[in-house]
Design an enzyme around this catalytic site. Structure first.
Site, PDB file in Angstrom:
ATOM      1  N   CYS A   1      -2.591   9.088   2.143  1.00  0.00           N
ATOM      2  CA  CYS A   1      -2.210   8.520   0.840  1.00  0.00           C
ATOM      3  C   CYS A   1      -3.261   8.867  -0.211  1.00  0.00           C
ATOM      4  O   CYS A   1      -2.966   8.946  -1.394  1.00  0.00           O
ATOM      5  CB  CYS A   1      -2.039   7.016   0.961  1.00  0.00           C
ATOM      6  SG  CYS A   1      -3.418   6.240   1.792  1.00  0.00           S
TER       7      CYS A   1
ATOM      8  N   GLU B   1       0.889  -1.177   0.000  1.00  0.00           N
ATOM      9  CA  GLU B   1       0.000   0.000   0.000  1.00  0.00           C
ATOM     10  C   GLU B   1       0.916   1.213   0.000  1.00  0.00           C
ATOM     11  O   GLU B   1       1.328   1.688   1.052  1.00  0.00           O
ATOM     12  CB  GLU B   1      -0.877  -0.001   1.258  1.00  0.00           C
ATOM     13  CG  GLU B   1      -1.813  -1.171   1.387  1.00  0.00           C
ATOM     14  CD  GLU B   1      -2.998  -1.095   0.432  1.00  0.00           C
ATOM     15  OE1 GLU B   1      -3.174  -0.072  -0.249  1.00  0.00           O
ATOM     16  OE2 GLU B   1      -3.748  -2.086   0.366  1.00  0.00           O
TER      17      GLU B   1
HETATM   18  P1  NAD Z   1       7.997   5.337   4.828  1.00  0.00           P
HETATM   19  O1  NAD Z   1       8.121   4.605   3.548  1.00  0.00           O
HETATM   20  O2  NAD Z   1       9.070   6.296   5.193  1.00  0.00           O
HETATM   21  O3  NAD Z   1       7.884   4.304   6.045  1.00  0.00           O
HETATM   22  C1  NAD Z   1       6.847   3.376   6.158  1.00  0.00           C
HETATM   23  C2  NAD Z   1       7.276   2.192   7.004  1.00  0.00           C
HETATM   24  O4  NAD Z   1       8.228   1.413   6.261  1.00  0.00           O
HETATM   25  C3  NAD Z   1       7.981   2.552   8.304  1.00  0.00           C
HETATM   26  O5  NAD Z   1       7.541   1.658   9.309  1.00  0.00           O
HETATM   27  C4  NAD Z   1       9.454   2.339   7.983  1.00  0.00           C
HETATM   28  O6  NAD Z   1      10.257   2.039   9.109  1.00  0.00           O
HETATM   29  C5  NAD Z   1       9.370   1.144   7.049  1.00  0.00           C
HETATM   30  N1  NAD Z   1      10.500   0.981   6.116  1.00  0.00           N
HETATM   31  C6  NAD Z   1      11.185   1.944   5.452  1.00  0.00           C
HETATM   32  N2  NAD Z   1      12.101   1.381   4.623  1.00  0.00           N
HETATM   33  C7  NAD Z   1      11.984   0.049   4.757  1.00  0.00           C
HETATM   34  C8  NAD Z   1      12.635  -1.078   4.166  1.00  0.00           C
HETATM   35  N3  NAD Z   1      13.603  -0.921   3.248  1.00  0.00           N
HETATM   36  N4  NAD Z   1      12.232  -2.331   4.510  1.00  0.00           N
HETATM   37  C9  NAD Z   1      11.238  -2.500   5.410  1.00  0.00           C
HETATM   38  N5  NAD Z   1      10.600  -1.480   6.022  1.00  0.00           N
HETATM   39  C10 NAD Z   1      10.970  -0.214   5.699  1.00  0.00           C
HETATM   40  O7  NAD Z   1       6.561   6.079   4.774  1.00  0.00           O
HETATM   41  P2  NAD Z   1       5.940   7.174   5.766  1.00  0.00           P
HETATM   42  O8  NAD Z   1       6.659   8.479   5.571  1.00  0.00           O
HETATM   43  O9  NAD Z   1       5.801   6.616   7.134  1.00  0.00           O
HETATM   44  O10 NAD Z   1       4.444   7.300   5.173  1.00  0.00           O
HETATM   45  C11 NAD Z   1       4.088   8.131   4.111  1.00  0.00           C
HETATM   46  C12 NAD Z   1       3.973   7.357   2.820  1.00  0.00           C
HETATM   47  O11 NAD Z   1       3.095   6.250   3.001  1.00  0.00           O
HETATM   48  C13 NAD Z   1       3.351   8.172   1.690  1.00  0.00           C
HETATM   49  O12 NAD Z   1       4.025   7.893   0.503  1.00  0.00           O
HETATM   50  C14 NAD Z   1       1.915   7.665   1.643  1.00  0.00           C
HETATM   51  O13 NAD Z   1       1.282   7.848   0.405  1.00  0.00           O
HETATM   52  C15 NAD Z   1       2.100   6.228   1.979  1.00  0.00           C
HETATM   53  N6  NAD Z   1       0.867   5.627   2.491  1.00  0.00           N
HETATM   54  C16 NAD Z   1       0.195   4.769   1.692  1.00  0.00           C
HETATM   55  C17 NAD Z   1      -0.991   4.213   2.131  1.00  0.00           C
HETATM   56  C18 NAD Z   1      -1.781   3.290   1.250  1.00  0.00           C
HETATM   57  O14 NAD Z   1      -2.661   2.639   1.777  1.00  0.00           O
HETATM   58  N7  NAD Z   1      -1.524   3.195  -0.028  1.00  0.00           N
HETATM   59  C19 NAD Z   1      -1.480   4.508   3.419  1.00  0.00           C
HETATM   60  C20 NAD Z   1      -0.742   5.371   4.219  1.00  0.00           C
HETATM   61  C21 NAD Z   1       0.441   5.928   3.741  1.00  0.00           C
END
Ligand code: NAD
Length: 492
Positions: A287, A253
């Site tokens: 998102c 997601e």
């Molecule tokens: P992020 O990608 O910085 O982090 C999200 C999560 O992923 C965190 O828990 C982080 O520790 C983990 N993470 C980061 N790199 C990783 C890796 N290489 N392997 C495993 N885990 C890893 O995102 P954010 O800043 O917390 O959230 C914002 C983003 O999330 C925006 O792009 C938004 O659109 C998206 N989002 C999408 C949805 C959806 O349902 N499509 C919902 C909410 C947020």
């Protein structure tokens, strides 16, 4: 002067009341910079995975409707503590109180959905081509499921995954965002109490706190058949490769770049409200936030001044104040990313609003750009609405589709033909397509997710549960001969 107590201290007090206190030495609250309670990183993720495997081996044999009872009791505990948890979501993320409480309500809703589902994990019977044979599909529990969540929905998205996974017979490992671990800690404490009283296997659902390395460790571990991850596109790209390298499954997601098309027949009163909520609400940090507004030439001059006025009047402030519509952004990096996108927008077109106020507070911005703007094709996780002008319907659809992401979309029209064309195969290319509403604010009953770089995953309602189970095709011969499929002969 704020009439509210320091945010970090209030968060600590809520944890006390919930019976899971922590020292107040964590990250600054987005509201006022005071230190939040600190959740320590998990000491031993590998041990957590081992415990999750053991818990799964017991849980998979519990009948699904009995598994549903655990989720029902968890839902009741959430109901009891809804307001306290909702306030914690608000303090940790900066989203207004009604949205913080709404996030916990969403958890309660998915509990209800999952309880019903626990009696409806239906398989299929299929007509066999062989005489005296039965063929059917049965769904079995899958194994430990890792849930990696983003900062902007610190608990609801975990619940979408966890409640469904639990009734499906799986165990759950939760790696929350390192920016928002506090509400996760409180929710996990609540779950632990309910699970203990229920007599659930130890380690059935665990919190595995830490940074991206912890997430990467879960992604790489072959004992975890499904990794469900929410976050940015770069995160999803790295994670998907790690999971695929061991031939595991990922459910992604990722980022969005939602567009709304405003047609000549649109109800402009409704449009102003729908656009303001979807574009500026949650300070642009959903998102599904509306990032692009594709406006027909004939209504542009009637709509855009009204929108500018609405944006200028949005009440910005402490999100604990029930009058506040726009709280702070999550941190100073997010504010800087917004400022940098607005600098680029000013070079391409005209920006209204977008001022940086105190701390992490900003005024939402409207940026009028040329229809082919590259900037508008990127997701900047901030309250910036790119306004693009169109002249014919096909051009509007082409603009909507011309981005790498494919999560949410909407059209504002009173023309049935345009509305239905938008929903057709040649219309919106997103996982979510709405008519006469904004792009954000999904209900749990539908499958949630998007196409293209959004990752293709589906979570929450509809038949999303199938991702959390393994499908077995079963063939039974109840006769005394051994007919082969396709008429193949193999006589000894
Ligand atoms: P992020 O990608 O910085 O982090 C999200 C999560 O992923 C965190 O828990 C982080 O520790 C983990 N993470 C980061 N790199 C990783 C890796 N290489 N392997 C495993 N885990 C890893 O995102 P954010 O800043 O917390 O959230 C914002 C983003 O999330 C925006 O792009 C938004 O659109 C998206 N989002 C999408 C949805 C959806 O349902 N499509 C919902 C909410 C947020």
């Amino acid at each position: 002067m704020s009439t509210f107590p320091p945010a970090g201290a209030e968060a600590a007090a809520i944890l006390e009341v919930l019976g899971c206190p922590l020292p107040q030495t964590g990250l600054p609250s987005p509201i006022d910079g005071t230190p939040m309670p600190q959740v320590p990183d998990h000491a031993d993720p590998a041990a957590a995975i081992a415990a999750s495997v053991t818990a799964f081996e017991a849980w998979r044999s519990v009948p699904a409707p009995v598994r549903g009872l655990l989720v029902r009791q968890f839902g009741e505990a959430l109901r009891t503590h809804r307001d306290a948890l909702g306030r914690l979501v608000t303090i940790e993320t900066g989203k207004p109180l009604s949205e913080g409480v709404g996030e916990v309500q969403e958890m309660i809703d998915i509990c209800d959905f999952a309880v019903g589902l626990s009696r409806q994990l239906y398989g299929l019977t299929i007509a066999s081509e062989r005489p005296e044979h039965h063929m059917r599909e049965l769904w079995h529990p899958l194994g430990p499921v890792a849930v990696i969540s983003a900062f902007n929905f610190p608990v609801a998205v975990w619940a979408w995954n966890a409640c469904i996974a639990l009734v499906c017979g799986d165990s759950v490992l939760w790696k929350p965002s390192e920016k928002t671990p506090v509400t996760a800690h409180a929710v996990q404490a609540l779950f632990d109490r309910v699970a203990k009283d229920f007599g659930a296997p130890e380690g059935l659902a665990q919190l595995v706190t830490g940074g991206r390395e912890t997430g990467a460790a879960l992604a790489a571990d072959p004992r975890i058949p499904l990794v469900s991850a929410t976050g940015s596109v770069p995160m999803g790209r790295a994670l998907a490769q790690a999971v695929a390298a061991r031939l595991g499954r990922s459910l992604l997601e990722l980022g969005g770049n939602a567009a709304t098309i405003v047609c000549p027949s649109a109800d402009l009163d409704l449009a102003v409200r729908a656009i303001a909520f979807s574009a500026a609400g949650t300070t642009g940090q959903r998102c599904t936030t509306m990032r692009r507004l594709i406006v027909h030439d004939s209504v542009y001059d009637a709509l855009i001044p009204r929108l500018k006025k609405a944006f200028a009047s949005l009440r910005i402030g402490d999100p604990r104040d029930p009058e506040t519509l726009i709280g702070p952004m999550i941190d100073s990096q997010a504010v800087a990313a917004m400022a940098s996108a607005l600098t680029r927008a000013r070079a391409e077109g005209e920006v209204t609003g977008g001022e940086q106020l105190d701390g992490n507070y900003v005024r939402p911005a409207l940026a009028e750009l040329p229809a082919q703007s590259d900037l508008a094709r990127e997701e900047t996780f901030a309250p910036i609405l790119y306004v693009l002008r169109y002249t014919d319907f096909a051009q509007a659809i082409a603009i909507q589709r011309d981005v790498p992401q494919g999560l949410s979309s909407s059209i504002l029209t009173n023309d049935l033909r345009e509305g239905e064309a938008f929903l057709s195969a040649t219309g919106s290319d997103c996982g979510i397509a709405n008519v006469n509403m904004g792009t954000s604010g999904a209900e749990i009953g539908g499958a949630f997710g998007g196409e293209k770089e959004t990752g293709g995953g589906r979570e929450s309602g509809s038949d999303s549960w199938k991702a959390y189970m393994r499908r077995q095709t079963q063939n039974v011969n109840y006769g005394r001969t051994l007919p082969l499929a396709q008429g193949v002969e193999f006589d000894l």
